[in-house]
Motif scaffolding. Structure first.
Motif, PDB file in Angstrom:
ATOM      1  N   ARG A  59      23.072 -62.848 -54.566  1.00 47.73           N
ATOM      2  CA  ARG A  59      23.281 -62.398 -53.190  1.00 47.73           C
ATOM      3  C   ARG A  59      22.565 -63.371 -52.266  1.00 47.73           C
ATOM      4  O   ARG A  59      21.578 -64.005 -52.648  1.00 47.73           O
ATOM      5  CB  ARG A  59      22.728 -60.990 -52.958  1.00 47.73           C
ATOM      6  CG  ARG A  59      23.332 -59.915 -53.829  1.00 47.73           C
ATOM      7  CD  ARG A  59      22.830 -58.538 -53.425  1.00 47.73           C
ATOM      8  NE  ARG A  59      23.356 -58.127 -52.130  1.00 47.73           N
ATOM      9  CZ  ARG A  59      24.548 -57.554 -51.953  1.00 47.73           C
ATOM     10  NH1 ARG A  59      25.333 -57.315 -52.979  1.00 47.73           N
ATOM     11  NH2 ARG A  59      24.943 -57.210 -50.754  1.00 47.73           N
ATOM     12  N   VAL A  60      23.051 -63.447 -50.999  1.00 49.41           N
ATOM     13  CA  VAL A  60      22.475 -64.391 -50.044  1.00 49.41           C
ATOM     14  C   VAL A  60      22.292 -63.700 -48.691  1.00 49.41           C
ATOM     15  O   VAL A  60      23.196 -62.996 -48.216  1.00 49.41           O
ATOM     16  CB  VAL A  60      23.378 -65.628 -49.855  1.00 49.41           C
ATOM     17  CG1 VAL A  60      22.718 -66.631 -48.907  1.00 49.41           C
ATOM     18  CG2 VAL A  60      23.677 -66.298 -51.196  1.00 49.41           C
ATOM     19  N   VAL A  62      21.534 -64.781 -44.733  1.00 52.71           N
ATOM     20  CA  VAL A  62      21.571 -65.947 -43.837  1.00 52.71           C
ATOM     21  C   VAL A  62      21.136 -65.519 -42.452  1.00 52.71           C
ATOM     22  O   VAL A  62      21.657 -64.540 -41.906  1.00 52.71           O
ATOM     23  CB  VAL A  62      22.991 -66.559 -43.776  1.00 52.71           C
ATOM     24  CG1 VAL A  62      23.036 -67.723 -42.786  1.00 52.71           C
ATOM     25  CG2 VAL A  62      23.441 -67.025 -45.161  1.00 52.71           C
ATOM     26  N   ARG A  89      29.808 -63.775 -41.353  1.00 50.71           N
ATOM     27  CA  ARG A  89      29.657 -63.207 -42.699  1.00 50.71           C
ATOM     28  C   ARG A  89      30.841 -63.578 -43.587  1.00 50.71           C
ATOM     29  O   ARG A  89      30.654 -63.993 -44.740  1.00 50.71           O
ATOM     30  CB  ARG A  89      29.521 -61.683 -42.611  1.00 50.71           C
ATOM     31  CG  ARG A  89      29.395 -60.991 -43.968  1.00 50.71           C
ATOM     32  CD  ARG A  89      29.232 -59.502 -43.784  1.00 50.71           C
ATOM     33  NE  ARG A  89      30.353 -58.932 -43.017  1.00 50.71           N
ATOM     34  CZ  ARG A  89      30.252 -57.824 -42.280  1.00 50.71           C
ATOM     35  NH1 ARG A  89      29.109 -57.174 -42.194  1.00 50.71           N
ATOM     36  NH2 ARG A  89      31.308 -57.364 -41.625  1.00 50.71           N
ATOM     37  N   THR A  93      30.594 -65.986 -46.841  1.00 50.74           N
ATOM     38  CA  THR A  93      30.988 -65.364 -48.105  1.00 50.74           C
ATOM     39  C   THR A  93      32.043 -66.203 -48.811  1.00 50.74           C
ATOM     40  O   THR A  93      31.969 -66.442 -50.026  1.00 50.74           O
ATOM     41  CB  THR A  93      31.517 -63.937 -47.853  1.00 50.74           C
ATOM     42  OG1 THR A  93      30.458 -63.135 -47.308  1.00 50.74           O
ATOM     43  CG2 THR A  93      32.017 -63.302 -49.132  1.00 50.74           C
ATOM     44  N   VAL A 100      27.273 -61.998 -48.862  1.00 50.56           N
ATOM     45  CA  VAL A 100      26.377 -62.564 -47.855  1.00 50.56           C
ATOM     46  C   VAL A 100      26.115 -61.527 -46.762  1.00 50.56           C
ATOM     47  O   VAL A 100      27.029 -60.834 -46.314  1.00 50.56           O
ATOM     48  CB  VAL A 100      26.982 -63.837 -47.224  1.00 50.56           C
ATOM     49  CG1 VAL A 100      26.098 -64.354 -46.085  1.00 50.56           C
ATOM     50  CG2 VAL A 100      27.167 -64.924 -48.277  1.00 50.56           C
ATOM     51  N   ALA A 241      19.395 -58.976 -47.537  1.00 55.99           N
ATOM     52  CA  ALA A 241      20.492 -59.076 -48.499  1.00 55.99           C
ATOM     53  C   ALA A 241      20.286 -58.108 -49.661  1.00 55.99           C
ATOM     54  O   ALA A 241      21.242 -57.509 -50.165  1.00 55.99           O
ATOM     55  CB  ALA A 241      20.606 -60.501 -49.016  1.00 55.99           C
TER      56      ALA A 241
END
Length: 244
Positions: A59-60, A62, A89, A93, A100, A241
């Protein structure tokens, strides 16, 4: 599960996997220059390049230097205006091939400080401020975030406060730390007048130099440097996240 935090700034895009038990980096941070112009295509590509330096990411999070609502970027004061209304997003993604979460950069830093750092366990109104290319803000009532406050754009001496008191303004005007501290003091006193906070946390790159300017600032609110320094945005992004 490796969770990656990526922090988009006006001058650099930084990322690292985060140890959410400790609130620190699980691997060494990677930093790339923010592309100029900082348009959507170029920034998405750079974020993907940072993410590509790490393996095993699931998972990220940002951060973005502006208002983010439901994954869409609504303002772009310090990046290219192609970000206005961009489906950030979805773009990240697709580029990263991973789930994300996108959130305001100062909100992310504030979440980290309230969880692991200078705001942990604090009650009342806490304001987290990040001084860099602009001024980011995150406001908390107890530990609950009021998102997207953008207090760097309040009017001070007839113009955006960040044009008077940001770290970039210090460099542009070639101010010493003591001189710049007076500008920051003007700004903080205006926030006190408007919001009457119980604590203010100073973050961003200048937090590493807190001893050079904080002693020259006279405000009634307790004022402390960010415990996570300039890493708070990355840590907060990963934490967001993990909770999505």
């Amino acid at each position: 599960m490796a969770i990656l935090g990526i922090d988009i700034g006006g001058s650099g895009i930084k990322g690292a996997p985060v140890d959410l038990d400790q609130g620190g980096f699980a691997e060494e941070r990677v930093r790339l220059e923010t592309p100029q112009p900082s348009d959507v295509t170029a920034v998405v590509a750079t974020v993907a390049e940072v993410a590509g330096r790490f393996s095993g990411v699931e998972r990220v999070g940002v951060t973005f230097p502006g208002v983010v609502q439901n994954g869409v970027t609504r303002t772009a004061a310090n990046v290219d205006h192609s970000w206005l209304g961009a489906p950030a997003r979805d773009l990240f993604t697709e580029a990263l091939g991973l789930p994300v979460v996108v959130l305001n950069d100062a909100d992310a830093a504030g979440i980290a400080e309230m969880t692991y750092g200078a705001g942990k366990g604090r009650k009342g109104v806490t304001i987290m401020l990040t001084f860099g290319t602009g001024i980011g803000s995150a406001v908390f009532i107890d530990d609950r975030l009021v998102p997207n406050t953008e207090l760097g754009h309040i009017q001070l001496h007839g113009r955006d406060a960040e044009l008077h008191a940001s770290a970039q303004a210090r460099e542009v005007e070639d101010l010493g730390w003591k001189e710049w501290a007076k500008n920051v003091q003007d700004y903080l006193r205006e926030l006190e007048r408007l919001l009457n906070p119980d604590l203010m946390i100073i973050g961003g790159g200048v937090s590493k130099k807190a001893e050079k300017f904080l002693p020259h600032i006279d405000v009634r609110t307790p004022l402390v440097p960010a415990a996570l320094l300039n890493d708070a945005g990355i840590v907060g992004a990963a934490l967001a996240a993990s909770q999505a």
